[in-house]
Design a protein around this motif. Structure first.
Motif, mmCIF file in Angstrom:
data_model
loop_
_atom_site.group_PDB
_atom_site.id
_atom_site.type_symbol
_atom_site.label_atom_id
_atom_site.label_comp_id
_atom_site.label_asym_id
_atom_site.label_seq_id
_atom_site.Cartn_x
_atom_site.Cartn_y
_atom_site.Cartn_z
ATOM 1 N N MET A 1 70.466 38.240 71.594
ATOM 2 C CA MET A 1 70.413 38.203 73.045
ATOM 3 C C MET A 1 71.294 37.101 73.613
ATOM 4 N N ILE A 2 71.756 37.326 74.834
ATOM 5 C CA ILE A 2 72.523 36.323 75.552
ATOM 6 C C ILE A 2 71.960 36.200 76.963
ATOM 7 N N ASP A 3 71.776 34.970 77.415
ATOM 8 C CA ASP A 3 71.346 34.683 78.785
ATOM 9 C C ASP A 3 72.521 34.022 79.501
ATOM 10 N N VAL A 4 72.984 34.676 80.562
ATOM 11 C CA VAL A 4 74.147 34.191 81.303
ATOM 12 C C VAL A 4 73.656 33.477 82.556
ATOM 13 N N HIS A 5 73.753 32.151 82.565
ATOM 14 C CA HIS A 5 73.300 31.330 83.682
ATOM 15 C C HIS A 5 74.458 31.055 84.640
ATOM 16 N N HIS A 6 74.108 30.943 85.932
ATOM 17 C CA HIS A 6 75.084 30.444 86.900
ATOM 18 C C HIS A 6 74.601 29.131 87.516
ATOM 19 N N THR A 7 73.379 28.731 87.199
ATOM 20 C CA THR A 7 72.840 27.411 87.507
ATOM 21 C C THR A 7 71.657 27.201 86.576
ATOM 22 N N ILE A 8 70.873 26.123 86.747
ATOM 23 C CA ILE A 8 69.842 25.817 85.758
ATOM 24 C C ILE A 8 68.425 25.851 86.312
ATOM 25 N N LEU A 9 68.247 26.261 87.556
ATOM 26 C CA LEU A 9 66.930 26.502 88.131
ATOM 27 C C LEU A 9 66.997 27.771 88.978
ATOM 28 N N PRO A 10 65.897 28.513 89.066
ATOM 29 C CA PRO A 10 65.901 29.682 89.952
ATOM 30 C C PRO A 10 66.298 29.300 91.372
ATOM 31 N N LEU A 11 66.911 30.226 92.073
ATOM 32 C CA LEU A 11 67.372 29.957 93.430
ATOM 33 C C LEU A 11 66.214 29.736 94.397
ATOM 34 N N THR A 12 65.017 30.156 93.990
ATOM 35 C CA THR A 12 63.828 29.962 94.821
ATOM 36 C C THR A 12 63.182 28.599 94.621
ATOM 37 N N ALA A 13 63.620 27.843 93.619
ATOM 38 C CA ALA A 13 62.991 26.558 93.307
ATOM 39 C C ALA A 13 63.264 25.539 94.407
ATOM 40 N N ARG A 14 62.382 24.547 94.501
ATOM 41 C CA ARG A 14 62.534 23.535 95.536
ATOM 42 C C ARG A 14 63.738 22.629 95.265
ATOM 43 N N ALA A 15 63.939 22.233 94.012
ATOM 44 C CA ALA A 15 65.100 21.407 93.660
ATOM 45 C C ALA A 15 66.338 22.292 93.513
ATOM 46 N N ARG A 16 67.494 21.736 93.812
ATOM 47 C CA ARG A 16 68.745 22.490 93.737
ATOM 48 C C ARG A 16 69.800 21.698 92.943
ATOM 49 N N PRO A 17 69.790 21.811 91.629
ATOM 50 C CA PRO A 17 70.845 21.163 90.852
ATOM 51 C C PRO A 17 72.219 21.692 91.261
ATOM 52 N N ASP A 18 73.227 20.842 91.161
ATOM 53 C CA ASP A 18 74.583 21.205 91.574
ATOM 54 C C ASP A 18 75.318 21.845 90.398
ATOM 55 N N ALA A 19 75.377 23.172 90.382
ATOM 56 C CA ALA A 19 75.995 23.890 89.262
ATOM 57 C C ALA A 19 77.484 23.602 89.154
ATOM 58 N N GLU A 20 78.158 23.422 90.289
ATOM 59 C CA GLU A 20 79.584 23.124 90.247
ATOM 60 C C GLU A 20 79.844 21.794 89.549
ATOM 61 N N LYS A 21 78.983 20.806 89.800
ATOM 62 C CA LYS A 21 79.131 19.513 89.122
ATOM 63 C C LYS A 21 78.855 19.636 87.628
ATOM 64 N N LEU A 22 77.884 20.466 87.265
ATOM 65 C CA LEU A 22 77.597 20.679 85.847
ATOM 66 C C LEU A 22 78.834 21.196 85.120
ATOM 67 N N ILE A 23 79.469 22.194 85.707
ATOM 68 C CA ILE A 23 80.627 22.817 85.065
ATOM 69 C C ILE A 23 81.828 21.880 85.095
ATOM 70 N N ALA A 24 82.027 21.190 86.205
ATOM 71 C CA ALA A 24 83.185 20.296 86.337
ATOM 72 C C ALA A 24 83.140 19.152 85.334
ATOM 73 N N ALA A 25 81.934 18.684 84.997
ATOM 74 C CA ALA A 25 81.802 17.533 84.095
ATOM 75 C C ALA A 25 81.665 17.934 82.633
ATOM 76 N N ALA A 26 81.701 19.230 82.323
ATOM 77 C CA ALA A 26 81.449 19.699 80.966
ATOM 78 C C ALA A 26 82.643 19.421 80.054
ATOM 79 N N PRO A 27 82.472 18.615 79.002
ATOM 80 C CA PRO A 27 83.588 18.342 78.094
ATOM 81 C C PRO A 27 83.914 19.553 77.229
ATOM 82 N N PRO A 28 85.198 19.816 77.000
ATOM 83 C CA PRO A 28 85.588 21.005 76.232
ATOM 84 C C PRO A 28 85.318 20.858 74.745
ATOM 85 N N LEU A 29 84.987 21.987 74.116
ATOM 86 C CA LEU A 29 84.861 22.050 72.665
ATOM 87 C C LEU A 29 86.121 22.634 72.030
ATOM 88 N N GLY A 30 86.910 23.336 72.835
ATOM 89 C CA GLY A 30 88.079 24.027 72.328
ATOM 90 C C GLY A 30 87.893 25.529 72.385
#
Length: 341
Positions: free
Chosen positions: A167-196
């Protein structure tokens, strides 16, 4: 407090304590480790230490199984990379697959189930099409579930590969959109170090934040010991690399509206695994209840304390949805069960 679950935590944190266990304690701790999907982690922690022959055989088999799981996880990540490479979009590995791909200590013996990835929300349609074209299929045929995932969840409905049964789970952020907290998905991706090769992992701070959010931001603490063990291993490794890591983690958690979840995770990891932290203000009532839930196993590995488990299950849904939406969702799910149609 469950004696067997507490003993498992002690052995993970201080493997040298294994020499004091009697045969009955070995049976209990192995049963709980299996139930919590921590048997591989325990086996690696006890590797090379003197243990009874029967326990040694079980632990050796757990190491072999974990190594096979690691190979499968890395191969599945490679298959996803190949399928998505033509898109040219960022693809960050999450959770256990990220740990083993990056060679982190948290990956040693770690049970890995689904492949979890994070992609930009704008790329979801293209990612979905590419995966379907490469042999993945939908797991949830129910139209309500499909629509619910697409409108409100932090991921696509789960997919499974028709040949490899993975199975594969494809996330576009890390909390449901209905949740009270709103993590910044763009910042998560922008800061992600490459593996190659087009793959990356979350930053050191974001990796722990994701684990804490998964545990305390929208979860019912099911599998919580494994999540806390991840956090212990990650924090110890990252602190060893950077003495200012904890300060950076707390600052980054505030950016993602995850300060409370991270503080709770650090406190409980310290309480159960002696994770090195400082300056975390306790919440005595919550901490005691959370520990009660996390250690709710008997000596056979069976779940105990049903009222506590139910309370955290209700809490997880309360955090995920506004009250009116929650009531509607639960009503629909109840009436769509077999026998109610």
């Amino acid at each position: 407090m469950s004696r067997a679950a507490a003993l498992l935590c002690r052995l993970l944190a201080a493997p040298e304590a294994a020499g004091a266990l009697d045969p009955a304690q070995w049976v209990e701790v192995i049963a709980v480790a299996r139930a919590e999907l921590l048997i591989g982690s325990l086996a690696f922690r006890l590797r090379g230490l003197p243990v009874p022959p029967r326990a040694e055989a079980i632990l050796a088999a757990a190491i072999q199984s974990a190594e096979e799981g690691r190979r499968q996880a890395l191969w599945e990540a490679e298959m996803a990379r190949r399928a998505l490479a033509p898109l040219g979009c960022p693809v960050a590995l999450l959770k256990g697959t990220a740990f083993v791909a990056a060679g982190l200590d948290a990956g040693r013996g770690r049970h890995i189930g689904d492949l979890d990835i994070l992609v930009p929300r704008a790329a979801l349609d293209d990612v979905e099409a590419a995966l379907l074209g490469a042999g993945w299929e939908w797991v949830k045929p129910d139209p309500y579930d499909d629509a619910y995932y697409r409108r409100w969840m932090h991921e696509l409905p789960p997919l499974i590969h028709r040949d490899r049964d993975r199975m594969i789970d494809v996330h576009h952020t890390i909390l449901p959109l209905t949740a009270r907290a709103r993590p910044d998905a763009e910042k998560l991706i922008a800061a992600a170090p490459p593996l190659g090769g087009g793959l990356s992992i979350l930053s050191a701070e974001d990796m722990v934040i994701h684990a804490a959010i998964h545990l305390f931001g929208d979860g019912d603490l099911s599998g919580g010991l494994r999540n806390l063990w991840d956090i212990d291993r990650l924090v110890r490794e990252f602190v060893g690399r950077d003495g200012d890591y904890l300060a950076k983690l707390r600052a980054r958690a505030a950016e993602h509206q995850a300060a409370r979840a991270v503080a709770r995770a650090l406190r409980l990891a310290h309480r159960l695994f002696d994770t090195p932290i400082a300056n975390e203000q306790a919440e005595p009532g919550f901490d005691a209840l959370a520990c009660r839930r996390l250690l709710a196993r008997d000596g056979w590995g069976r779940g105990t304390r049903p009222a506590t488990r139910l309370a955290f299950y209700v809490r997880s849904h309360w955090l995920r949805m506004p009250p009116a939406m929650l009531a509607r969702h639960l009503w629909i799910k109840a009436w769509r069960r077999p026998g109610n149609a």
